[in-house]
Motif scaffolding. Structure first.
Motif, mmCIF file in Angstrom:
data_model
loop_
_atom_site.group_PDB
_atom_site.id
_atom_site.type_symbol
_atom_site.label_atom_id
_atom_site.label_comp_id
_atom_site.label_asym_id
_atom_site.label_seq_id
_atom_site.Cartn_x
_atom_site.Cartn_y
_atom_site.Cartn_z
ATOM 1 N N PRO A 46 0.835 -1.234 0.092
ATOM 2 C CA PRO A 46 -0.019 -0.008 0.060
ATOM 3 C C PRO A 46 0.821 1.218 -0.281
ATOM 4 O O PRO A 46 2.058 1.227 0.382
ATOM 5 N N GLN A 47 0.321 2.104 -0.875
ATOM 6 C CA GLN A 47 1.253 3.588 -0.567
ATOM 7 C C GLN A 47 0.230 4.672 0.320
ATOM 8 O O GLN A 47 -0.840 4.474 0.213
ATOM 9 N N VAL A 48 1.072 5.199 1.259
ATOM 10 C CA VAL A 48 0.566 6.402 1.916
ATOM 11 C C VAL A 48 0.129 7.384 1.105
ATOM 12 O O VAL A 48 0.601 8.021 0.273
ATOM 13 N N GLY A 49 -1.021 7.852 1.684
ATOM 14 C CA GLY A 49 -1.642 9.276 1.227
ATOM 15 C C GLY A 49 -1.939 10.292 2.397
ATOM 16 O O GLY A 49 -1.529 10.260 3.342
ATOM 17 N N ASP A 50 -2.588 11.597 1.774
ATOM 18 C CA ASP A 50 -2.606 12.607 2.844
ATOM 19 C C ASP A 50 -3.519 11.975 3.855
ATOM 20 O O ASP A 50 -4.623 11.164 3.909
ATOM 21 N N GLY A 51 -3.207 12.542 5.095
ATOM 22 C CA GLY A 51 -3.941 12.193 6.194
ATOM 23 C C GLY A 51 -3.810 10.878 6.909
ATOM 24 O O GLY A 51 -4.427 10.229 7.780
ATOM 25 N N GLN A 52 -2.824 9.858 6.257
ATOM 26 C CA GLN A 52 -2.780 8.749 6.446
ATOM 27 C C GLN A 52 -1.446 8.297 7.173
ATOM 28 O O GLN A 52 -0.358 9.003 6.647
ATOM 29 N N LEU A 53 -1.178 7.403 7.715
ATOM 30 C CA LEU A 53 -0.087 6.744 7.966
ATOM 31 C C LEU A 53 0.112 5.163 7.497
ATOM 32 O O LEU A 53 -0.889 4.373 7.422
ATOM 33 N N LEU A 54 1.388 4.908 7.159
ATOM 34 C CA LEU A 54 1.591 3.464 6.514
ATOM 35 C C LEU A 54 2.258 2.848 7.976
ATOM 36 O O LEU A 54 3.343 3.391 8.269
ATOM 37 N N VAL A 55 1.694 1.752 8.229
ATOM 38 C CA VAL A 55 2.320 1.023 9.323
ATOM 39 C C VAL A 55 2.684 -0.462 9.016
ATOM 40 O O VAL A 55 1.992 -1.072 8.382
ATOM 41 N N ARG A 56 3.861 -0.547 9.474
ATOM 42 C CA ARG A 56 4.217 -2.176 9.466
ATOM 43 C C ARG A 56 3.750 -2.787 10.744
ATOM 44 O O ARG A 56 3.754 -2.756 12.032
ATOM 45 N N THR A 57 2.677 -3.855 10.266
ATOM 46 C CA THR A 57 1.849 -4.600 11.271
ATOM 47 C C THR A 57 2.657 -5.480 12.195
ATOM 48 O O THR A 57 3.432 -6.283 11.795
ATOM 49 N N GLU A 58 2.511 -5.435 13.486
ATOM 50 C CA GLU A 58 3.140 -6.145 14.532
ATOM 51 C C GLU A 58 2.064 -7.295 14.874
ATOM 52 O O GLU A 58 2.476 -8.186 14.956
ATOM 53 N N ALA A 59 0.973 -6.894 14.922
ATOM 54 C CA ALA A 59 -0.104 -7.851 15.359
ATOM 55 C C ALA A 59 -1.450 -7.247 14.749
ATOM 56 O O ALA A 59 -1.689 -6.035 14.866
ATOM 57 N N ALA A 60 -2.606 -8.217 14.509
ATOM 58 C CA ALA A 60 -3.788 -7.868 14.018
ATOM 59 C C ALA A 60 -4.640 -8.515 14.945
ATOM 60 O O ALA A 60 -4.728 -9.735 15.323
ATOM 61 N N GLY A 61 -5.753 -7.734 15.596
ATOM 62 C CA GLY A 61 -6.684 -8.221 16.310
ATOM 63 C C GLY A 61 -7.946 -8.715 15.409
ATOM 64 O O GLY A 61 -8.218 -8.570 14.542
ATOM 65 N N ILE A 62 -8.286 -10.083 16.170
ATOM 66 C CA ILE A 62 -9.536 -10.801 15.418
ATOM 67 C C ILE A 62 -10.849 -10.518 16.247
ATOM 68 O O ILE A 62 -10.653 -10.683 17.405
ATOM 69 N N ASN A 63 -11.854 -10.085 15.448
ATOM 70 C CA ASN A 63 -13.067 -9.785 16.147
ATOM 71 C C ASN A 63 -14.207 -10.582 15.639
ATOM 72 O O ASN A 63 -14.253 -10.836 14.298
ATOM 73 N N PHE A 64 -15.205 -10.600 16.491
ATOM 74 C CA PHE A 64 -16.318 -11.586 15.678
ATOM 75 C C PHE A 64 -17.005 -10.960 14.509
ATOM 76 O O PHE A 64 -17.275 -11.649 13.675
ATOM 77 N N ILE A 65 -17.040 -9.521 14.496
ATOM 78 C CA ILE A 65 -17.632 -8.869 13.395
ATOM 79 C C ILE A 65 -16.718 -9.387 12.111
ATOM 80 O O ILE A 65 -17.435 -9.513 11.045
ATOM 81 N N GLY A 108 -10.964 -15.003 25.840
ATOM 82 C CA GLY A 108 -10.141 -13.601 25.604
ATOM 83 C C GLY A 108 -10.123 -13.138 24.295
ATOM 84 O O GLY A 108 -11.067 -13.471 23.389
ATOM 85 N N SER A 109 -8.998 -12.441 23.942
ATOM 86 C CA SER A 109 -8.790 -11.719 22.556
ATOM 87 C C SER A 109 -7.975 -12.934 21.990
ATOM 88 O O SER A 109 -7.033 -13.255 22.415
ATOM 89 N N ILE A 110 -7.980 -12.826 20.522
ATOM 90 C CA ILE A 110 -6.963 -13.531 19.665
ATOM 91 C C ILE A 110 -6.479 -12.759 18.650
ATOM 92 O O ILE A 110 -7.285 -11.766 18.301
ATOM 93 N N VAL A 111 -5.258 -13.192 18.385
ATOM 94 C CA VAL A 111 -4.371 -12.146 17.253
ATOM 95 C C VAL A 111 -3.918 -13.057 16.342
ATOM 96 O O VAL A 111 -3.590 -14.046 16.406
ATOM 97 N N LEU A 112 -3.479 -12.250 15.135
ATOM 98 C CA LEU A 112 -2.840 -12.775 13.827
ATOM 99 C C LEU A 112 -1.346 -12.099 14.007
ATOM 100 O O LEU A 112 -1.506 -10.667 14.350
ATOM 101 N N VAL A 113 -0.337 -12.807 13.698
ATOM 102 C CA VAL A 113 1.151 -12.241 13.736
ATOM 103 C C VAL A 113 1.491 -12.338 12.542
ATOM 104 O O VAL A 113 1.881 -13.457 12.042
ATOM 105 N N PRO A 114 1.977 -11.181 11.636
ATOM 106 C CA PRO A 114 2.722 -11.331 10.250
ATOM 107 C C PRO A 114 4.133 -11.864 10.433
ATOM 108 O O PRO A 114 4.803 -11.908 11.455
#
Ligand code: NDP
Length: 321
Positions: free
Chosen positions: A23-42, A315-321
């Motif tokens: 992805p390429q960062v645009g105005d008003g945005q941050l580019l983030v290197r993901t350390e973990a992603a939260g998983i939710n029921f939604i 509890g909470s569960i996560v994905l780790v790249p």
């Protein structure tokens, strides 16, 4: 980068681990290197198409990571900052574009997995007990799925305020977790929940029922709630609640029923920061313990969804790249 992509709605098998353009960062945005992603029921409702979303898409609205680039007009964040978010689509990926307006600084001492899964469930618990019904010390409430992500946070926050928390869970292990989080009484779904709640509250009922389970528990929530009490139906882990005749609220005790969503309780930056910082600070100072019940490699997102929908997680569960 590597990411999970959904190209057609369906079961967990539609979560495919693929290579996509960075992805390429645009105005008003941050580019983030993901350390973990939260998983939710939604995430499961969106995957199946129950909440309509165009395909293809990268799932996941929540995560944490390190800022690697900032858009031209971003002033609050810089490269190297640790941030978390709960409203940035495409979080099941090695890199995520996060609008600066929804980025939250991560306090020192809060690790990446905790930060990645604190906000969506934590801010949900926060609005339920601060803005929908704020129980007073000594009052009794009912929390369904007491060992789940939202359930454990709700139970800790409420019991630490002197609120009597009655929960429901499906197994002995979950009962122990729920009690350790501060539940006074833990019920199973197979009994008559409302009759037990009435018994435990001297016939009065609870001041509020916080119900994220939905189809299988909503009737018990109504029948467990005291005159002029609040039923907050905030999810449907067991399925959606069928159409409901409002006239029923009259004989049940002039009850209030609401079906809220987090976006409407984080309407501007000030409200978002109030809830997010309360949760992050409570974790950082040790008053709120966030349980990571499962940490999966990014490639195993399908298994994580199977476990969540199969009621195998706590509890909470996560994905780790
Ligand atoms: P949980 O970790 O609580 O997982 C769901 C739990 O629901 C399961 O572990 C299970 O616990 C229970 N459950 C009961 N019946 C079923 C069933 N038939 N199938 C699957 N699970 C069942 O998930 P989250 O903490 O991520 O979310 C909890 C709820 O909150 C969800 O409904 C979610 O959609 C909702 N939510 C709503 C938000 C809002 O703003 N409205 C925001 C965030 C979450 P047990 O085995 O003990 O019954």
């Amino acid at each position: 980068m590597r990411a999970i992509q959904v190209s057609e709605h369906g079961g967990p098998e539609v979560l495919r681990y693929v290579e996509v353009p960075d992805p390429q960062v645009g105005d008003g945005q941050l580019l983030v290197r993901t350390e973990a992603a939260g998983i939710n029921f939604i995430d499961t409702y969106i995957r199946t198409g129950r909440y309509p979303t165009p395909v293809p898409y990268i799932p996941g609205s929540e995560g944490s990571g390190v800022v690697t680039a900032v858009g031209a007009d971003v002033t609050d964040f810089q490269v190297g900052d640790r941030v978390a978010w709960a409203a940035g689509p495409g979080s099941y990926a090695e890199q995520v574009i996060v609008p600066a307006a929804v980025a939250i600084p991560v306090p020192d001492g809060v690790n990446a997995e905790i930060a990645a899964s604190a906000l969506l469930q934590g801010m949900t618990a926060h609005y339920l007990i601060e803005s929908i019904y704020k129980p007073q010390p000594g009052e009794a409430v009912l929390v369904h799925a007491g060992a789940g992500g939202v359930g454990l946070i709700l139970t800790q926050l409420l019991s630490s305020r002197g609120v009597r928390v009655i929960t429901t869970v499906s197994t002995d292990d979950k009962e122990k977790l729920s009690r350790d989080a501060g539940a006074s009484e833990v019920l199973r779904y197979d009994g008559d929940i409302a009759a037990r709640v009435r018994e435990l509250t001297g016939g009065v009922g609870v001041a509020a029922a916080y119900d994220g389970v939905g189809a299988s528990t909503f009737e018990a929530s109504l029948a467990s709630t005291r005159i002029r009490g609040m039923v907050a139906l905030f999810g449907g882990a067991s399925g959606p609640v069928p159409p409901f005749d409002l006239q029923r609220l009259n004989p049940l005790g002039s009850l209030f029923v609401t079906r809220p969503t987090l976006a409407h309780y984080t309407r501007d930056r000030a409200e978002l920061l109030w809830r997010a910082n309360d949760i992050m600070n409570a974790i950082a100072d040790g008053t709120l313990h966030l349980r990571i019940g499962g940490s999966y490699p990014l490639a195993d997102a399908a298994q994580a969804h199977r476990d969540l929908e199969g009621r195998k997680t706590t509890g909470s569960i996560v994905l780790v790249p």
